[in-house]
Design a protein around this motif. Structure first.
Motif, PDB file in Angstrom:
ATOM      1  N   ILE A 257      -2.591 -17.140 -29.305  1.00  0.00           N
ATOM      2  CA  ILE A 257      -3.708 -16.733 -28.436  1.00  0.00           C
ATOM      3  C   ILE A 257      -3.801 -15.214 -28.339  1.00  0.00           C
ATOM      4  O   ILE A 257      -2.798 -14.545 -28.091  1.00  0.00           O
ATOM      5  CB  ILE A 257      -3.531 -17.295 -27.007  1.00  0.00           C
ATOM      6  CG1 ILE A 257      -3.216 -18.795 -27.042  1.00  0.00           C
ATOM      7  CG2 ILE A 257      -4.766 -17.022 -26.153  1.00  0.00           C
ATOM      8  CD1 ILE A 257      -4.309 -19.665 -27.570  1.00  0.00           C
TER       9      ILE A 257
ATOM     10  N   ARG B  28     -11.547 -15.087 -25.450  1.00  0.00           N
ATOM     11  CA  ARG B  28     -10.223 -15.630 -25.739  1.00  0.00           C
ATOM     12  C   ARG B  28     -10.286 -16.352 -27.078  1.00  0.00           C
ATOM     13  O   ARG B  28     -11.154 -17.194 -27.297  1.00  0.00           O
ATOM     14  CB  ARG B  28      -9.792 -16.605 -24.648  1.00  0.00           C
ATOM     15  CG  ARG B  28      -8.380 -17.147 -24.884  1.00  0.00           C
ATOM     16  CD  ARG B  28      -8.002 -18.236 -23.905  1.00  0.00           C
ATOM     17  NE  ARG B  28      -8.699 -19.491 -24.197  1.00  0.00           N
ATOM     18  CZ  ARG B  28      -8.643 -20.568 -23.413  1.00  0.00           C
ATOM     19  NH1 ARG B  28      -7.966 -20.524 -22.293  1.00  0.00           N
ATOM     20  NH2 ARG B  28      -9.290 -21.671 -23.739  1.00  0.00           N
TER      21      ARG B  28
ATOM     22  N   PRO C 259     -13.693 -16.582 -21.170  1.00  0.00           N
ATOM     23  CA  PRO C 259     -13.069 -17.272 -20.042  1.00  0.00           C
ATOM     24  C   PRO C 259     -13.754 -17.034 -18.703  1.00  0.00           C
ATOM     25  O   PRO C 259     -13.788 -17.930 -17.868  1.00  0.00           O
ATOM     26  CB  PRO C 259     -11.634 -16.740 -20.015  1.00  0.00           C
ATOM     27  CG  PRO C 259     -11.497 -15.774 -21.125  1.00  0.00           C
ATOM     28  CD  PRO C 259     -12.780 -15.685 -21.868  1.00  0.00           C
TER      29      PRO C 259
ATOM     30  N   ASN D  76      -2.774 -17.775 -18.889  1.00  0.00           N
ATOM     31  CA  ASN D  76      -4.122 -18.079 -19.318  1.00  0.00           C
ATOM     32  C   ASN D  76      -5.099 -17.422 -18.356  1.00  0.00           C
ATOM     33  O   ASN D  76      -5.031 -17.700 -17.165  1.00  0.00           O
ATOM     34  CB  ASN D  76      -4.308 -19.607 -19.280  1.00  0.00           C
ATOM     35  CG  ASN D  76      -5.661 -20.041 -19.784  1.00  0.00           C
ATOM     36  OD1 ASN D  76      -6.379 -19.301 -20.431  1.00  0.00           O
ATOM     37  ND2 ASN D  76      -6.025 -21.264 -19.470  1.00  0.00           N
ATOM     38  N   PRO D  77      -6.039 -16.600 -18.773  1.00  0.00           N
ATOM     39  CA  PRO D  77      -6.248 -16.182 -20.156  1.00  0.00           C
ATOM     40  C   PRO D  77      -5.728 -14.784 -20.446  1.00  0.00           C
ATOM     41  O   PRO D  77      -5.950 -14.267 -21.520  1.00  0.00           O
ATOM     42  CB  PRO D  77      -7.780 -16.182 -20.232  1.00  0.00           C
ATOM     43  CG  PRO D  77      -8.192 -15.708 -18.859  1.00  0.00           C
ATOM     44  CD  PRO D  77      -7.139 -16.176 -17.893  1.00  0.00           C
TER      45      PRO D  77
ATOM     46  N   THR E 264      -6.758 -11.987 -26.925  1.00  0.00           N
ATOM     47  CA  THR E 264      -8.074 -11.729 -26.340  1.00  0.00           C
ATOM     48  C   THR E 264      -8.614 -10.405 -26.866  1.00  0.00           C
ATOM     49  O   THR E 264      -7.859  -9.514 -27.272  1.00  0.00           O
ATOM     50  CB  THR E 264      -8.046 -11.673 -24.793  1.00  0.00           C
ATOM     51  OG1 THR E 264      -7.336 -10.504 -24.386  1.00  0.00           O
ATOM     52  CG2 THR E 264      -7.405 -12.910 -24.199  1.00  0.00           C
TER      53      THR E 264
ATOM     54  N   SER F  17      -8.213 -18.703 -29.823  1.00  0.00           N
ATOM     55  CA  SER F  17      -7.059 -19.491 -30.229  1.00  0.00           C
ATOM     56  C   SER F  17      -7.120 -19.473 -31.750  1.00  0.00           C
ATOM     57  O   SER F  17      -7.990 -20.105 -32.362  1.00  0.00           O
ATOM     58  CB  SER F  17      -7.183 -20.923 -29.698  1.00  0.00           C
ATOM     59  OG  SER F  17      -6.266 -21.751 -30.387  1.00  0.00           O
TER      60      SER F  17
ATOM     61  N   TYR G 200      -2.494  -8.903 -27.024  1.00  0.00           N
ATOM     62  CA  TYR G 200      -1.664  -9.887 -27.726  1.00  0.00           C
ATOM     63  C   TYR G 200      -0.204  -9.515 -27.464  1.00  0.00           C
ATOM     64  O   TYR G 200       0.173  -8.352 -27.643  1.00  0.00           O
ATOM     65  CB  TYR G 200      -1.975  -9.873 -29.235  1.00  0.00           C
ATOM     66  CG  TYR G 200      -1.192 -10.912 -30.005  1.00  0.00           C
ATOM     67  CD1 TYR G 200      -1.417 -12.275 -29.791  1.00  0.00           C
ATOM     68  CD2 TYR G 200      -0.214 -10.550 -30.922  1.00  0.00           C
ATOM     69  CE1 TYR G 200      -0.692 -13.242 -30.473  1.00  0.00           C
ATOM     70  CE2 TYR G 200       0.517 -11.509 -31.619  1.00  0.00           C
ATOM     71  CZ  TYR G 200       0.274 -12.851 -31.381  1.00  0.00           C
ATOM     72  OH  TYR G 200       1.001 -13.808 -32.047  1.00  0.00           O
TER      73      TYR G 200
END
Ligand SMILES: *Cc1c(COP(=O)(O)O)cnc(C)c1O
Length: 406
Positions: free
Chosen positions: A309, A373, A349, A155-156, A311, A375, A284
């Motif tokens: 998740i 980020r 983030p 994360n992240p 980004t 979800s 990803y």
């Protein structure tokens, strides 16, 4: 055969008091004893089948713990009132004053702040390393090191940890490998790859309803009992106990975890592939361009996919903020921290969940301020979502007709 936990979770059956299909919820903080001798034994740690007080354990928390131990394939598990409640208890259980931790530098902001700032009180130092470089991890280990700490998918920044490699190092130096598996329940099984302790924030995918915070420590019976010890257990003494009513609602939500994870992964992969084709900077683990892609492929249970998740770097914080506001206006998701909800959630983030990390360190680890980020939610028609997100990006000039402009 890779370890597949959802069958194990479904095999569990604890009926309610009157034969209900769900176990009864324990509605008590304290429990009666038929004899004074049994109460004494329970205090001494001989708790088999006996409940003493709900901060120690309760039937509802044990049912949820049992399901989570089945999820991770560990001997047992202790549930906690939050993910941080699990992380801090594990660290304080394993480390004494002036001990040392080797941790990945890309971890949850709260964990980072705890290690970097709070643990100063106990003179416990942490070396933050690039967890994808096993030599760097090994180099950082000292005679005072009490654990290697990482997230399976971080994360992240979504770095993928080589859990087998790290476990071999941990074994060599006789220290435990502690893995936070919050981003990849079902798809990564750290204990099967050699991790000693697996932690989750249940707040995220596992509960999946964004209606409570909770956590878990999965490990050996010895370690989980030690955490509950009335004289020395960090779990027992720091008091981050989950409420029974919540344990029961989380257990019910866990029944659909396998279906939800597949859908989160399917939708995230779709968007990641399409945005990458559009020329956007997408990260990803399911993309061949991701540095941890082949490792992830090797260590995951493939049917659950690469997770929910991803980004996107849109170039600047200003553009990121405008895009998130626009997507929220179009009802494509919510500008909110956290993850694992049915609805897509997005945040920047650098200014939110990782703001505990000093700016220069953020830059060093590749956390740029235009990073969003996502979800990814359980959208039924992800192609429609993609088209609408793309139109937001066109409007803001993040995407020009055929080309990106970042
Ligand atoms: C959210 C999160 C935590 C903290 O969990 P809480 O339930 O909010 O205390 C820890 N690790 C990761 C990876 C997280 O995403």
């Amino acid at each position: 055969m890779p370890f597949n936990a959802s069958d194990k979770i479904q095999e569990l059956h604890n009926f309610g008091e009157f034969g209900g299909v769900n176990p009864s919820i324990s509605d008590s903080s304290t429990y009666t004893f038929l004899s004074a001798k049994t109460m004494f034994d329970t205090f001494e740690g001989n708790t088999e089948g006996c409940y003493l007080y709900s901060r120690h354990s309760s039937p509802s928390n044990l049912y949820l713990g049992e399901a989570l131990a089945a999820l991770e394939g560990t001997e047992t598990a202790n549930v906690t009132a939050s993910g941080m409640g699990a992380i801090t208890a594990v660290i304080l259980q394993l480390c004494n004053a002036e001990d040392h931790i080797v941790s990945s530098r890309t971890i949850y902001g709260g964990t980072y702040a705890f290690m970097k700032n709070f643990l100063k009180k106990f003179k416990i130092n942490t070396s933050f390393v690039d967890i994808t470089k096993l030599e760097a991890v090994e180099k950082a280990i000292t005679p005072r090191t009490k654990m290697i700490y990482c997230e399976s998918v971080s994360n992240p920044l979504l770095e993928v940890a080589d859990i087998k490699g790290l476990a071999a190092l941990a074994k060599k130096y006789k220290i435990p490998l502690v893995v936070d598996n919050t981003f990849s329940p079902l798809s990564v099984a750290p204990a099967h790859l050699g991790a000693d302790i697996v932690i989750h924030s249940l707040t995220k995918f596992i509960n999946g309803s964004s209606d409570c915070v909770a956590g878990v420590v999965c490990g050996t019976k010895d370690f989980c009992l030690a955490l509950k010890d009335v004289n020395n257990g960090a779990g027992m003494l720091l008091g981050s106990t989950l409420d029974s009513l919540r344990a029961s609602s989380i257990l019910k939500n866990m029944r659909t975890l396998h279906i939800r994870m597949k859908k989160h992964s399917e939708n995230a992969l779709y968007l990641a592939q399409h945005f990458e084709k559009d020329g956007l900077r997408v990260v990803y683990p399911g993309l061949a361009s991701h540095p941890g892609h082949s490792l992830m492929k090797k260590q995951m249970v493939s049917e659950y996919g690469y997770g929910g998740i991803m980004t996107l770097d849109v170039g600047s914080l200003e553009k990121a903020n405008l895009l998130m506001e626009q997507m929220q206006k179009m009802n494509l998701g919510y500008l909110a921290v956290s993850l694992g909800f049915y609805k897509t959630l997005f945040s920047a983030p650098g200014t939110s969940t990782s703001s505990e990390i000093p700016l220069e360190e953020q830059t060093e680890m590749g956390l740029s301020d235009g990073l969003i980020r996502f979800s990814i939610g359980l959208d039924n028609d992800i192609h429609r979502t993609y088209k609408m997100m793309r139109s937001c990006m066109h409007q803001l000039g993040i995407l020009t007709k055929n080309k990106v402009s970042v």
